[in-house]
Design a protein around this motif. Structure first.
Motif, PDB file in Angstrom:
ATOM      1  N   VAL A  27       0.826  -1.210   0.000  1.00 45.60           N
ATOM      2  CA  VAL A  27       0.000   0.000   0.000  1.00 45.60           C
ATOM      3  C   VAL A  27       0.857   1.255   0.000  1.00 45.60           C
ATOM      4  N   GLU A  28       2.015   1.214   0.698  1.00 38.58           N
ATOM      5  CA  GLU A  28       2.884   2.390   0.715  1.00 38.58           C
ATOM      6  C   GLU A  28       3.415   2.692  -0.682  1.00 38.58           C
ATOM      7  N   ASP A  29       3.818   1.641  -1.402  1.00 35.14           N
ATOM      8  CA  ASP A  29       4.321   1.832  -2.768  1.00 35.14           C
ATOM      9  C   ASP A  29       3.257   2.446  -3.669  1.00 35.14           C
ATOM     10  N   LEU A  30       2.059   1.880  -3.622  1.00 39.33           N
ATOM     11  CA  LEU A  30       1.002   2.346  -4.520  1.00 39.33           C
ATOM     12  C   LEU A  30       0.568   3.772  -4.178  1.00 39.33           C
ATOM     13  N   LYS A  31       0.499   4.079  -2.883  1.00 33.16           N
ATOM     14  CA  LYS A  31       0.146   5.439  -2.490  1.00 33.16           C
ATOM     15  C   LYS A  31       1.235   6.435  -2.924  1.00 33.16           C
ATOM     16  N   TYR A  32       2.480   6.010  -2.830  1.00 33.92           N
ATOM     17  CA  TYR A  32       3.593   6.865  -3.267  1.00 33.92           C
ATOM     18  C   TYR A  32       3.444   7.209  -4.746  1.00 33.92           C
ATOM     19  N   ILE A  33       3.156   6.192  -5.561  1.00 33.89           N
ATOM     20  CA  ILE A  33       3.016   6.403  -7.007  1.00 33.89           C
ATOM     21  C   ILE A  33       1.843   7.336  -7.302  1.00 33.89           C
ATOM     22  N   MET A  34       0.734   7.149  -6.596  1.00 35.07           N
ATOM     23  CA  MET A  34      -0.444   7.989  -6.821  1.00 35.07           C
ATOM     24  C   MET A  34      -0.211   9.418  -6.323  1.00 35.07           C
ATOM     25  N   ASP A  35       0.504   9.553  -5.203  1.00 36.64           N
ATOM     26  CA  ASP A  35       0.750  10.888  -4.641  1.00 36.64           C
ATOM     27  C   ASP A  35       1.761  11.677  -5.464  1.00 36.64           C
ATOM     28  N   LYS A  36       2.763  10.984  -5.986  1.00 38.07           N
ATOM     29  CA  LYS A  36       3.800  11.661  -6.772  1.00 38.07           C
ATOM     30  C   LYS A  36       3.257  12.142  -8.117  1.00 38.07           C
ATOM     31  N   VAL A  37       2.314  11.381  -8.669  1.00 36.06           N
ATOM     32  CA  VAL A  37       1.672  11.775  -9.928  1.00 36.06           C
ATOM     33  C   VAL A  37       0.165  11.695  -9.690  1.00 36.06           C
ATOM     34  N   PRO A  38      -0.412  12.741  -9.086  1.00 35.04           N
ATOM     35  CA  PRO A  38      -1.811  12.679  -8.646  1.00 35.04           C
ATOM     36  C   PRO A  38      -2.838  12.866  -9.756  1.00 35.04           C
ATOM     37  N   GLU A  39      -2.389  13.191 -10.959  1.00 34.38           N
ATOM     38  CA  GLU A  39      -3.328  13.450 -12.045  1.00 34.38           C
ATOM     39  C   GLU A  39      -4.129  12.194 -12.391  1.00 34.38           C
ATOM     40  N   PHE A  40      -5.314  12.390 -12.922  1.00 31.79           N
ATOM     41  CA  PHE A  40      -6.276  11.296 -13.113  1.00 31.79           C
ATOM     42  C   PHE A  40      -5.760  10.203 -14.039  1.00 31.79           C
ATOM     43  N   PHE A  41      -4.918  10.557 -15.016  1.00 25.73           N
ATOM     44  CA  PHE A  41      -4.473   9.556 -15.992  1.00 25.73           C
ATOM     45  C   PHE A  41      -3.670   8.436 -15.329  1.00 25.73           C
ATOM     46  N   ASN A  42      -3.132   8.692 -14.157  1.00 24.02           N
ATOM     47  CA  ASN A  42      -2.271   7.730 -13.447  1.00 24.02           C
ATOM     48  C   ASN A  42      -3.116   6.865 -12.524  1.00 24.02           C
ATOM     49  N   GLY A  43      -3.356   5.616 -12.928  1.00 22.22           N
ATOM     50  CA  GLY A  43      -4.219   4.730 -12.158  1.00 22.22           C
ATOM     51  C   GLY A  43      -3.562   3.400 -11.838  1.00 22.22           C
ATOM     52  N   VAL A  44      -4.382   2.485 -11.292  1.00 17.86           N
ATOM     53  CA  VAL A  44      -3.897   1.191 -10.790  1.00 17.86           C
ATOM     54  C   VAL A  44      -4.701   0.050 -11.385  1.00 17.86           C
ATOM     55  N   CYS A  45      -4.001  -1.012 -11.735  1.00 17.61           N
ATOM     56  CA  CYS A  45      -4.635  -2.307 -11.984  1.00 17.61           C
ATOM     57  C   CYS A  45      -4.518  -3.089 -10.683  1.00 17.61           C
ATOM     58  N   PHE A  46      -5.631  -3.379 -10.052  1.00 20.34           N
ATOM     59  CA  PHE A  46      -5.621  -4.037  -8.744  1.00 20.34           C
ATOM     60  C   PHE A  46      -5.583  -5.551  -8.949  1.00 20.34           C
ATOM     61  N   CYS A  47      -4.394  -6.140  -8.761  1.00 22.49           N
ATOM     62  CA  CYS A  47      -4.225  -7.587  -8.950  1.00 22.49           C
ATOM     63  C   CYS A  47      -4.220  -8.282  -7.596  1.00 22.49           C
ATOM     64  N   THR A  48      -5.286  -9.027  -7.309  1.00 14.62           N
ATOM     65  CA  THR A  48      -5.421  -9.678  -6.011  1.00 14.62           C
ATOM     66  C   THR A  48      -4.419 -10.815  -5.828  1.00 14.62           C
ATOM     67  N   GLY A  49      -3.966 -11.412  -6.943  1.00  8.78           N
ATOM     68  CA  GLY A  49      -3.000 -12.499  -6.830  1.00  8.78           C
ATOM     69  C   GLY A  49      -1.613 -11.983  -6.533  1.00  8.78           C
ATOM     70  N   SER A  50      -1.199 -10.929  -7.241  1.00 10.31           N
ATOM     71  CA  SER A  50       0.137 -10.374  -7.009  1.00 10.31           C
ATOM     72  C   SER A  50       0.255  -9.815  -5.597  1.00 10.31           C
ATOM     73  N   LEU A  51      -0.662  -8.953  -5.214  1.00  8.80           N
ATOM     74  CA  LEU A  51      -0.620  -8.375  -3.871  1.00  8.80           C
ATOM     75  C   LEU A  51      -0.893  -9.436  -2.805  1.00  8.80           C
ATOM     76  N   GLY A  52      -1.784 -10.386  -3.109  1.00 10.32           N
ATOM     77  CA  GLY A  52      -2.154 -11.411  -2.138  1.00 10.32           C
ATOM     78  C   GLY A  52      -1.045 -12.381  -1.821  1.00 10.32           C
ATOM     79  N   ALA A  53      -0.028 -12.468  -2.683  1.00  8.48           N
ATOM     80  CA  ALA A  53       1.096 -13.378  -2.428  1.00  8.48           C
ATOM     81  C   ALA A  53       1.991 -12.874  -1.306  1.00  8.48           C
ATOM     82  N   GLY A  54       1.806 -11.625  -0.905  1.00  4.55           N
ATOM     83  CA  GLY A  54       2.606 -11.064   0.182  1.00  4.55           C
ATOM     84  C   GLY A  54       1.855 -11.098   1.497  1.00  4.55           C
TER      85      GLY A  54
END
Length: 384
Positions: free
Chosen positions: A252-279
Motif C-alpha cells: 500500500v505504501e508503494d502504490l500510495k507513493y506512485i499515486m501521490d507523486k503523480v496525482p493526475e487522473f491519468f495515473n491509475g492502478v490495476c488491482f491484482c489480487t494475486g500479485s498483492l495477495g502473495a505477500g
C-alpha cells in the motif's frame, strides 16, 4: 451499472479462441500486440486490424495489456528518450483506434516470476507455483550470484541445499528456463544478461527505480491527457525483491507513493489480487480502501501461502484472499463511476481437457471459465 467482465486474449495464435471467450460469458477482451518487440511503435494499421478481429466476433477490445515499458526507460539509460517517444506514439495510435485504457508494469527485467508452471494439486489439476527454496537454488547454483544465500532465511537455505542435491538435470534446466522466461510471450533472456541487469539495478536501487517511474509517467502525462488515456500500473508479482532486483509496487505504501507523486487522473492502478495477495504483509481490503478511487481495472485470482511464503495459485474463491470483501468493495466503487471498472479472471488451473493442451502458462480456457463463472455469481449475489 455492473462491473465489466473481460478476458485476456493473446491474439490469433492463442489456443483459446474468441468464440471460446464468448461462450465463457465475457463481453470484453484484454489484448496486446505481443509480436511487436518491446519498445517499438505499434502501427495504427496493426491496432485497427486486431480491433476489427475482436469486434467481428461480437466482443469489444476495452483495455490494452500490456504496452510494455522498455528496459531503457526503467533504467533511464542512453536510449531512454527514444523509447519514450516510441511509447507516446503508440499511445496516440491507440487513442486513434478508440482505445484509452492501458495496463503496464514497472518490474525490472523478469516481469512475473514462478518456479513451477505445472504444480499438481490434490484433485489432479495443475497450477502455477512459487517456491523460495527453488528460487534460492537457482540463485546460488545456477545464477551464482555473489553471496546469494545471504538473502534468504536459514530455513530456505537448508531446504535449497537438500533440494539441489536431489534435483535431476532435467529439473535444473526446467527451473532455469522457467525463471529466465520472464514474459511468456517474449524472448527468454540469458543468464549473462540477467547478471548484467542485476548489477545495473544494484546501482539504481529502489529509490532510483521509483524516480524513473515518476519520470516515465510525467513524460507521457501530456500525451495521455491530450488523448484521454488512463494508465493502470500492475503490482509486482510476487510483491517482494527477486534475485536482487528492486520492486516498487508491492504494498500500500508503494502504490500510495506512485499515486501521490503523480496525482493526475491519468495515473491509475490495476488491482491484482494475486500479485498483492502473495505477500503476507498485504491487507488487500485495506489497500483497496485506500487507493480504490484510482483503480480502473482488476485482475481477480487467489493464492494459498505456507509459513515460508511459498504460494500456489488457488481456486478463485478459495484461498488467502478475501474475494467476497474485494468484490463488495469493487461493486461499491463502481456505483459512482462514469466508466465501469473492468475485471478479468486472472490465470486459472489447468484442468479437464486442458490438461492435454499447450497453452500460455496460467491462461488455459476451462480454468478461467470456472473462475469467471464463480466471480460472476459472486458479483450478482452481492449486488442483489
Amino acid at each position: 451499472m455492473s462491473l465489466i467482465q473481460s478476458w485476456r486474449w493473446f491474439g490469433p495464435n492463442d489456443s483459446v479462441s474468441l468464440q471460446d471467450i464468448l461462450q465463457a460469458g465475457a463481453t470484453d477482451v484484454v489484448s496486446a500486440l505481443h509480436y511487436i518487440p518491446h519498445g517499438e511503435v505499434w502501427p495504427l494499421e496493426d491496432i485497427l486490424e486486431r480491433k476489427a478481429l475482436i469486434e467481428a466476433a461480437g466482443l469489444k477490445w476495452s483495455i490494452v495489456e500490456s504496452v510494455p515499458v522498455h528496459e531503457a526507460i526503467k533504467t533511464r539509460g542512453n536510449a531512454n528518450e527514444k523509447y519514450l517517444d516510441n511509447y507516446k506514439t503508440t499511445l496516440r495510435n491507440l487513442s486513434k483506434a478508440g482505445l484509452n485504457l492501458v495496463c503496464y508494469n514497472f518490474m525490472p527485467v523478469l516481469d512475473w516470476t514462478r518456479t513451477d508452471l505445472s504444480y499438481r494439486l490434490q484433485n489432479g489439476a495443475k497450477a502455477l507455483y512459487f517456491d523460495w527454496a527453488d528460487l534460492a537454488s537457482f540463485d546460488h547454483y545456477i545464477l551464482q550470484r555473489e553471496k546469494a544465500f545471504s538473502y534468504y532465511s536459514d530455513e530456505v537455505v537448508e531446504l535449497a541445499k537438500l533440494r539441489w542435491a536431489d534435483m535431476t538435470e532435467e529439473r535444473k534446466k526446467e527451473l532455469s528456463d522457467i525463471i529466465l522466461m520472464g514474459v511468456p510471450t517474449e524472448k527468454s533472456m540469458t543468464k549473462e544478461d540477467l547478471i548484467n541487469s542485476i548489477a545495473i539495478y544494484r546501482e539504481i536501487g529502489k529509490a532510483g527505480l521509483r524516480d524513473n517511474l515518476v519520470y516515465f509517467l510525467k513524460s507521457i502525462q501530456q500525451t495521455c491527457e491530450e488523448e484521454g488515456i488512463t494508465m493502470t500500473i500492475h503490482p509486482d508479482d510476487p510483491p517482494f525483491p527477486i534475485l536482487g532486483l528492486p520492486r516498487i509496487a508491492s504494498n500500500v505504501e508503494d502504490l500510495k507513493y506512485i499515486m501521490d507523486k503523480v496525482p493526475e487522473f491519468f495515473n491509475g492502478v490495476c488491482f491484482c489480487t494475486g500479485s498483492l495477495g502473495a505477500g503476507g504483509h498485504n491487507d488487500l481490503p485495506e489497500i483497496l480502501a485506500k487507493i480504490g478511487e484510482r483503480v480502473h481495472f482488476a485482475h481477480l485470482r487467489n493464492v494459498k501461502k505456507n509459513n515460508r511464503g511459498d504460494f500456489y495459485e488457488a481456486e478463485h474463491l478459495n484461498g488467502d484472499v478475501d474475494m467476497v470483501t474485494i468484490m463488495q468493495q469493487l461493486i461499491k466503487l463502481n456505483k459512482n463511476r462514469k466508466r465501469p471498472i473492468l475485471y478479468r479472471p486472472d490465470h486459472g488451473h489447468q484442468l479437464l481437457d486442458d490438461l492435454d493442451k499447450q497453452t500460455n502458462p496460467g491462461y488455459s480456457a476451462i480454468g478461467r471459465l470456472k473462475g469467471l463463472a464463480e466471480l460472476r455469481g459472486l458479483e450478482i449475489g452481492l449486488d442483489r
